[in-house]
Design a protein around this motif. Structure first.
Motif, short mmCIF file in Angstrom:
data_model
loop_
_atom_site.label_atom_id
_atom_site.label_comp_id
_atom_site.label_asym_id
_atom_site.label_seq_id
_atom_site.Cartn_x
_atom_site.Cartn_y
_atom_site.Cartn_z
N TRP A 306 0.82 -1.22 0.00
CA TRP A 306 0.00 0.00 0.00
C TRP A 306 0.85 1.26 0.00
O TRP A 306 0.37 2.32 -0.41
CB TRP A 306 -0.99 0.01 1.16
N GLU A 309 1.10 2.28 -3.45
CA GLU A 309 -0.15 2.92 -3.92
C GLU A 309 -0.24 4.35 -3.44
O GLU A 309 -0.72 5.23 -4.15
CB GLU A 309 -1.36 2.13 -3.43
N ASP A 312 2.00 6.49 -5.46
CA ASP A 312 1.40 6.76 -6.76
C ASP A 312 0.18 7.66 -6.55
O ASP A 312 -0.93 7.21 -6.36
CB ASP A 312 0.99 5.44 -7.43
N LYS A 315 -3.70 7.82 -7.69
CA LYS A 315 -4.77 7.08 -7.03
C LYS A 315 -5.21 7.76 -5.75
O LYS A 315 -6.17 7.33 -5.13
CB LYS A 315 -4.27 5.68 -6.66
#
Ligand code: FE
Ligand code: MN
Length: 336
Positions: A306, A309, A312, A315
């Motif tokens: 995570w 994520e 990034d 998102k």
């Protein structure tokens, strides 16, 4: 037709005030990423954090300690980094496109320092307590001391890059600033603070750390590109002995960061324990090693997918739905 070929070191023939034509496009790209990522701490709403921080049962004692310690570490580390850039790196790196980036980075470090003022103000933290952690918490003190001691050459007013040995000293200190301080010593703290964000707890503080992480990712990308460019232009510096010296430094840093994780998480907190954070530190250290052309040492899996994520940020909005500000995706976060 063309001016003398620009080089990062040994460049007495290049003009530090003449940025065009640009040779080091990565420096320009990182500058533009920094501008695209612009933020300030007071854009982040702290109301829920204030309620959660003051409520008697929202956070455990262990969770409060984790938050306070990370505030304590980052508050001193950010100004240490700013001083390093302005007082030493800027002096020895005269290439104009690199200097343009360094000015941008210095501004971002000012923003990060501002974050701790804003968090102390809004949560009503005692600034003396937060700042004194540099002295009172041994594993914070050791990390700061390690960076200060391994970046001594650049602090010497008589230091100049004149030959292979001094170029190696410069690289050694750049590894200390960028790869170790910003690239390893920040990351146990990032994972701890972002785990709160992930649980929807202390979301304002978590978002601020998320923005800092986004900035730091660019800082260390610049640092790695700078180191790689110097090595590429001066292959004589990259001896097996020197590479081993750098690997050994990074391994020492990993030990200190693992110790910090253990001390900050003696019993673990929801969703996070010291062993997993230590594994993450080793995973991150391997990424740093390979980014500057050194052999990876640990071969651990990423225990926190995570984190990738979160890094990034395209998102990000869907992930947390906490903010309305439009992010610009600059494509600058391709490594964690
Ligand atoms: Fe910073
Ligand atoms: Mn930084």
């Amino acid at each position: 037709m063309s001016s003398p070929e620009k080089t990062i070191l040994f460049n007495s023939s290049t003009d530090p005030n003449k940025i065009l034509p640009i040779k080091y496009h990565w420096a320009r790209t990182h500058y533009k990423s920094g501008v695209a990522n612009n933020w300030t701490p007071d854009e982040v709403n702290m109301q829920r954090d204030i309620e959660q921080w003051k409520a008697p049962n929202t956070l455990t004692e262990d969770e409060r300690r984790v938050i306070l310690w990370n505030m304590g570490f980052f508050s001193t580390a950010e100004s240490l980094t700013a001083n390093n850039i302005v007082l030493t790196v800027y002096k020895h790196i005269t290439n104009p496109e690199c200097r343009q980036y360094l000015l941008r980075q210095a501004y971002e470090e000012a923003i990060h320092t501002d974050t701790f003022i804003y968090c102390c103000d809004s949560l009503g933290l005692d600034p003396e307590e937060v700042y004194s952690m540099y002295n009172t918490i041994p594993s914070i003190h050791e990390k700061d001391d390690f960076v200060v001691s391994l970046t001594k050459s650049l602090m010497d007013p008589d230091f100049a890059v004149t030959d292979t040995a001094s170029a190696q000293k410069l690289i050694h200190d750049l590894v200390g600033y960028y790869v170790i301080m910003e690239g390893i010593f920040f990351y146990a703290g990032f994972v701890m603070m972002l785990s709160f964000l992930r649980r929807n707890t202390m979301v304002g503080v978590g978002e601020q750390f998320q923005y800092i992480l986004r900035d730091e990712s660019v800082h260390l990308a610049f640092g790695a590109d700078l180191i790689n460019a110097i090595v590429q232009e001066n292959p004589g510096v990259w001896t097996p002995e020197f590479k081993q010296e750098l690997v050994d430094l990074i391994k020492q840093a990993v030990v200190l960061e693992e110790k910090y994780a253990e001390d900050a998480l003696p019993k673990g907190i929801l969703g996070l324990n010291a062993d997993a954070v230590k594994q993450y530190v080793r995973y991150v250290a391997d990424r740093r090693l390979e980014r500057i052309g050194l052999d990876i040492q640990y071969k651990d899996e990423n225990p926190f997918p995570w984190m990738s994520e979160i890094i990034d940020l395209k998102k990000e909005k869907n992930f947390f739905e906490t903010r309305v500000t439009e992010y610009q995706s600059s494509g600058s976060l391709n490594w964690d």
